[in-house]
Structure formats: structure tokens, C-alpha cells
Scaffold this motif. Sequence first.
Motif, PDB file in Angstrom:
ATOM      1  N   ASP A 237       0.823  -1.220   0.000  1.00 22.00           N
ATOM      2  CA  ASP A 237       0.000   0.000   0.000  1.00 22.00           C
ATOM      3  C   ASP A 237       0.852   1.262   0.000  1.00 22.00           C
ATOM      4  OD1 ASP A 237      -2.256  -1.577  -0.029  1.00 22.00           O
ATOM      5  OD2 ASP A 237      -2.627  -1.407   2.131  1.00 22.00           O
ATOM      6  N   ASN A 238       1.888   1.279   0.836  1.00 23.04           N
ATOM      7  CA  ASN A 238       2.762   2.453   0.882  1.00 23.04           C
ATOM      8  C   ASN A 238       3.547   2.622  -0.407  1.00 23.04           C
ATOM      9  OD1 ASN A 238       2.209   3.440   3.543  1.00 23.04           O
ATOM     10  ND2 ASN A 238       3.398   1.753   4.377  1.00 23.04           N
ATOM     11  N   VAL A 239       4.005   1.512  -0.976  1.00 19.91           N
ATOM     12  CA  VAL A 239       4.767   1.592  -2.214  1.00 19.91           C
ATOM     13  C   VAL A 239       3.889   2.118  -3.353  1.00 19.91           C
ATOM     14  CG1 VAL A 239       5.947   0.223  -3.981  1.00 19.91           C
ATOM     15  CG2 VAL A 239       6.464  -0.149  -1.575  1.00 19.91           C
ATOM     16  N   ILE A 240       2.648   1.645  -3.423  1.00 22.15           N
ATOM     17  CA  ILE A 240       1.742   2.129  -4.465  1.00 22.15           C
ATOM     18  C   ILE A 240       1.499   3.635  -4.314  1.00 22.15           C
ATOM     19  CG2 ILE A 240      -0.663   2.045  -5.260  1.00 22.15           C
ATOM     20  CD1 ILE A 240      -0.585  -0.977  -4.801  1.00 22.15           C
ATOM     21  N   GLU A 241       1.355   4.087  -3.084  1.00 17.23           N
ATOM     22  CA  GLU A 241       1.163   5.529  -2.842  1.00 17.23           C
ATOM     23  C   GLU A 241       2.359   6.330  -3.357  1.00 17.23           C
ATOM     24  OE1 GLU A 241       1.322   8.438   1.001  1.00 17.23           O
ATOM     25  OE2 GLU A 241      -0.022   6.699   1.161  1.00 17.23           O
ATOM     26  N   THR A 242       3.567   5.851  -3.073  1.00 17.94           N
ATOM     27  CA  THR A 242       4.754   6.574  -3.539  1.00 17.94           C
ATOM     28  C   THR A 242       4.845   6.547  -5.069  1.00 17.94           C
ATOM     29  OG1 THR A 242       6.273   4.671  -3.474  1.00 17.94           O
ATOM     30  CG2 THR A 242       5.991   5.912  -1.452  1.00 17.94           C
ATOM     31  N   LEU A 243       4.480   5.418  -5.659  1.00 17.58           N
ATOM     32  CA  LEU A 243       4.507   5.314  -7.120  1.00 17.58           C
ATOM     33  C   LEU A 243       3.522   6.278  -7.766  1.00 17.58           C
ATOM     34  CD1 LEU A 243       4.842   1.461  -7.691  1.00 17.58           C
ATOM     35  CD2 LEU A 243       6.463   3.219  -8.420  1.00 17.58           C
ATOM     36  N   GLU A 244       2.343   6.415  -7.174  1.00 22.43           N
ATOM     37  CA  GLU A 244       1.348   7.339  -7.735  1.00 22.43           C
ATOM     38  C   GLU A 244       1.885   8.770  -7.743  1.00 22.43           C
ATOM     39  OE1 GLU A 244      -2.001   6.523  -5.275  1.00 22.43           O
ATOM     40  OE2 GLU A 244      -2.765   4.917  -6.570  1.00 22.43           O
ATOM     41  N   GLU A 245       2.549   9.158  -6.658  1.00 15.19           N
ATOM     42  CA  GLU A 245       3.106  10.513  -6.599  1.00 15.19           C
ATOM     43  C   GLU A 245       4.274  10.672  -7.571  1.00 15.19           C
ATOM     44  OE1 GLU A 245       3.699  12.255  -2.734  1.00 15.19           O
ATOM     45  OE2 GLU A 245       2.350  10.802  -1.827  1.00 15.19           O
ATOM     46  N   TYR A 246       5.101   9.647  -7.658  1.00 18.18           N
ATOM     47  CA  TYR A 246       6.254   9.692  -8.561  1.00 18.18           C
ATOM     48  C   TYR A 246       5.809   9.759 -10.014  1.00 18.18           C
ATOM     49  CZ  TYR A 246      10.894   8.359 -10.339  1.00 18.18           C
ATOM     50  OH  TYR A 246      12.099   8.333 -10.984  1.00 18.18           O
ATOM     51  N   ILE A 247       4.843   8.926 -10.375  1.00 21.17           N
ATOM     52  CA  ILE A 247       4.321   8.923 -11.744  1.00 21.17           C
ATOM     53  C   ILE A 247       3.677  10.268 -12.072  1.00 21.17           C
ATOM     54  CG2 ILE A 247       2.548   7.897 -13.240  1.00 21.17           C
ATOM     55  CD1 ILE A 247       3.155   5.221 -11.741  1.00 21.17           C
ATOM     56  N   SER A 248       2.991  10.858 -11.096  1.00 16.89           N
ATOM     57  CA  SER A 248       2.387  12.175 -11.298  1.00 16.89           C
ATOM     58  C   SER A 248       3.456  13.225 -11.607  1.00 16.89           C
ATOM     59  CB  SER A 248       1.588  12.579 -10.049  1.00 16.89           C
ATOM     60  OG  SER A 248       1.090  13.895 -10.175  1.00 16.89           O
ATOM     61  N   ASN A 249       4.575  13.173 -10.888  1.00 16.51           N
ATOM     62  CA  ASN A 249       5.665  14.118 -11.142  1.00 16.51           C
ATOM     63  C   ASN A 249       6.305  13.890 -12.508  1.00 16.51           C
ATOM     64  OD1 ASN A 249       5.705  15.791  -8.815  1.00 16.51           O
ATOM     65  ND2 ASN A 249       6.582  14.117  -7.630  1.00 16.51           N
ATOM     66  N   LEU A 250       6.461  12.635 -12.889  1.00 17.43           N
ATOM     67  CA  LEU A 250       7.001  12.337 -14.211  1.00 17.43           C
ATOM     68  C   LEU A 250       6.067  12.831 -15.316  1.00 17.43           C
ATOM     69  CD1 LEU A 250       8.330   8.685 -13.683  1.00 17.43           C
ATOM     70  CD2 LEU A 250       9.719  10.741 -14.003  1.00 17.43           C
ATOM     71  N   GLN A 251       4.775  12.621 -15.122  1.00 20.30           N
ATOM     72  CA  GLN A 251       3.794  13.067 -16.111  1.00 20.30           C
ATOM     73  C   GLN A 251       3.810  14.584 -16.244  1.00 20.30           C
ATOM     74  OE1 GLN A 251       1.978  11.120 -18.119  1.00 20.30           O
ATOM     75  NE2 GLN A 251       1.168  12.950 -19.129  1.00 20.30           N
ATOM     76  N   HIS A 252       3.933  15.255 -15.103  1.00 17.36           N
ATOM     77  CA  HIS A 252       3.990  16.724 -15.119  1.00 17.36           C
ATOM     78  C   HIS A 252       5.225  17.212 -15.873  1.00 17.36           C
ATOM     79  CE1 HIS A 252       3.559  20.859 -13.879  1.00 17.36           C
ATOM     80  NE2 HIS A 252       4.717  20.836 -13.228  1.00 17.36           N
ATOM     81  N   PHE A 253       6.359  16.576 -15.642  1.00 13.12           N
ATOM     82  CA  PHE A 253       7.595  16.942 -16.337  1.00 13.12           C
ATOM     83  C   PHE A 253       7.438  16.743 -17.846  1.00 13.12           C
ATOM     84  CE2 PHE A 253      11.969  16.714 -17.719  1.00 13.12           C
ATOM     85  CZ  PHE A 253      12.657  17.550 -16.860  1.00 13.12           C
ATOM     86  N   LYS A 254       6.827  15.632 -18.221  1.00 13.41           N
ATOM     87  CA  LYS A 254       6.581  15.350 -19.637  1.00 13.41           C
ATOM     88  C   LYS A 254       5.698  16.431 -20.259  1.00 13.41           C
ATOM     89  CE  LYS A 254       4.309  11.952 -22.650  1.00 13.41           C
ATOM     90  NZ  LYS A 254       3.527  10.690 -22.670  1.00 13.41           N
ATOM     91  N   GLU A 255       4.668  16.828 -19.547  1.00 20.80           N
ATOM     92  CA  GLU A 255       3.759  17.854 -20.068  1.00 20.80           C
ATOM     93  C   GLU A 255       4.478  19.193 -20.237  1.00 20.80           C
ATOM     94  OE1 GLU A 255       0.639  17.771 -17.222  1.00 20.80           O
ATOM     95  OE2 GLU A 255      -0.238  15.897 -17.999  1.00 20.80           O
ATOM     96  N   LEU A 256       5.358  19.536 -19.305  1.00 24.29           N
ATOM     97  CA  LEU A 256       6.145  20.759 -19.449  1.00 24.29           C
ATOM     98  C   LEU A 256       7.025  20.697 -20.690  1.00 24.29           C
ATOM     99  CD1 LEU A 256       7.240  21.429 -15.744  1.00 24.29           C
ATOM    100  CD2 LEU A 256       5.469  22.633 -17.055  1.00 24.29           C
ATOM    101  N   MET A 257       7.596  19.532 -20.950  1.00 30.39           N
ATOM    102  CA  MET A 257       8.395  19.344 -22.164  1.00 30.39           C
ATOM    103  C   MET A 257       7.533  19.542 -23.412  1.00 30.39           C
ATOM    104  SD  MET A 257      11.665  18.414 -21.481  1.00 30.39           S
ATOM    105  CE  MET A 257      12.201  17.346 -22.815  1.00 30.39           C
ATOM    106  N   GLN A 258       6.390  18.945 -23.419  1.00 35.60           N
ATOM    107  CA  GLN A 258       5.490  19.052 -24.569  1.00 35.60           C
ATOM    108  C   GLN A 258       5.063  20.498 -24.815  1.00 35.60           C
ATOM    109  OE1 GLN A 258       2.596  16.234 -23.152  1.00 35.60           O
ATOM    110  NE2 GLN A 258       3.321  14.605 -24.510  1.00 35.60           N
ATOM    111  N   GLN A 259       4.983  21.259 -23.740  1.00 37.28           N
ATOM    112  CA  GLN A 259       4.570  22.669 -23.841  1.00 37.28           C
ATOM    113  C   GLN A 259       5.751  23.609 -24.123  1.00 37.28           C
ATOM    114  OE1 GLN A 259       2.806  23.225 -19.972  1.00 37.28           O
ATOM    115  NE2 GLN A 259       1.216  21.672 -20.332  1.00 37.28           N
ATOM    116  N   ASP A 260       6.943  23.061 -24.258  1.00 33.43           N
ATOM    117  CA  ASP A 260       8.161  23.865 -24.403  1.00 33.43           C
ATOM    118  C   ASP A 260       8.335  24.858 -23.254  1.00 33.43           C
ATOM    119  OD1 ASP A 260       9.185  22.712 -26.719  1.00 33.43           O
ATOM    120  OD2 ASP A 260       7.946  23.966 -28.016  1.00 33.43           O
TER     121      ASP A 260
END
Length: 283
Positions: A237-260
Motif C-alpha cells: 500500500d505504501n509503495v503504491i502511494e509513492t509510485l502514484e506521486e512519482y508517476i504524477s511528477n514524471l507526467q507533469h515533467f513530460k507535459e512541461l516538455m510538450q509545452q516547451d
Amino acid sequence: MKNIYMIGIGLIGGSFAIDIKEHNPEVIIHGISRKETTLEKALELGLIDKKATLDDLENADLVIVSIPVDATVKLLPTILDKISDNTLVVDAGSTKKAICKVVEHHKNRRNFLACHPIAGTENSGPTAAISGLYKGKTNIICEVEKTTFKLQEKALDLFRAIGMRIRYMDPVSHDKHIAYVSHLSHISAFMLGKTVINKEKNERDIFDMAGSGFASTVRLAKSSPAMWTPIFKQNKDNVIETLEEYISNLQHFKELMQQDNFSEIFNEMENTNYIKQILNGIK
């Protein structure tokens, strides 16, 4: 403490054996393992003085359990069944909630001290054991109040002698915090390694270009799956919680890249540089 029994003689147990012997040359270290080859190698390397079995534990002054956490959960009640009234049992598991729970009502619960030494390398087995692994490292102790005081003192004297710092924490908090600072790091390394391995099938030059940055980032992917799969399972349960936050940060970084939006990327990295201050002093 004269007779010390090591259950599991890999990196963690073997390194304990080396450091204990350096500070207490007179102790006799007995090794217990389900693999005969592990015991033979430990004898050859001088990590242990004698082979032993679980039935010998009545003679132990100290038992150190350093096996995968799922095996610890299964074996710990039996270990506590076999010890004498004056024996101290400590474990070194990377999760604590399930381990503490399984012996919660055991008649010899007072003889057990739940520990997690925050130390290690990506290597495993008796040959991975090294001197000084624990010097300057933190040892998390859980539910210290459930261990009889005289055995607490024995344990603390030993840990301090080999150079460890002590921190107290409840098992639930331990498992939540360790998911962020350790378990997520290992998953990130494994998945980075997987990504590069998959890509390397099509681009043969990729490893020629891999420098020290890649090597240091992916180092943990060399860790033992036999040890880490049970850790992820027990702390799911704790690992899944950390993964959700980590994946969210990765997705945000990707979106910033896409937006230049590289000014915001700069800000993200600059703000994250604060990690240097948090980690200052950790070797």
C-alpha cells in the motif's frame, strides 16, 4: 555476549559478523542458513566460526536474523520458541509492521528487538559482506518499549560499538517513510534499467554512451529480486502511494516538455536542488 547466532549470512548478516568480531574477538559466531553452500562459503571467508541449526538457539546470547522479510515473518515465532529466557533476538528487515505483528502476542516478545539498519550495497551473499558497513549509519528501532530493558541495553551497546546511530519509530511510520526513501528508489532503478535494456535491443551503442551518471542511478537495479519482491509485497500500500506521486511528477515533467515550458522545468530542477541540503552529511 559470547555465543552469537547469525540466521542469514549475506551482505547484512555477514557485515554484522565482521564488525562484531572486530570489536569482540572472543565471541563465537554460529551460522544458520537453509543453503549448505552459504554456510561453507561463510566458514571459508571467516564470517562464522561454526555451523548451527535452529535447535541450537537455546545456547544463544544473541540471534541476528537477516533473511528476506517474508521468511522472517514465517520463521520468527519459531526462533522465539527455541531461545532461552536471556537470549536477545534482533532482525534487520526493511519492513517492520508485518514482522512486529506476527510476534505481537508471543510469550517471548520481550526478547525481540525490531530493527532496520539503514545500510547496504547492491551486492548480496556472503562474499558481499564488508567491514565498516554500519559505521555512521542509522539503525531504526521499532516498539523498543516491548523489549525487556536489560536486552535493550545489550543491543544498544552493540550497535554503538560498531558505530551506528539510533532512531526510534513505530512500525507503521517506518514502513510509510521507508517506501519513499528506499523502496521507491529501488523501483526507479529497476525500471530505468529495464527501459535502457529494452532500447538497447535496437540501439547497440547506447551502453557505450552510458557514463557515471547512468551507472550511479541504475546501481540499485543490481539488487537481489529475492530480497526485494517480499519487501514490495509486505509494503504494497505504501509503495503504491509513492509510485502514484512519482508517476504524477514524471507526467507533469513530460507535459512541461510538450509545452516547451523550459523556464518551469528550470524552476522544477532548481527547487529540487534543495535535496542537497537534506542529504548533507549522508555518506
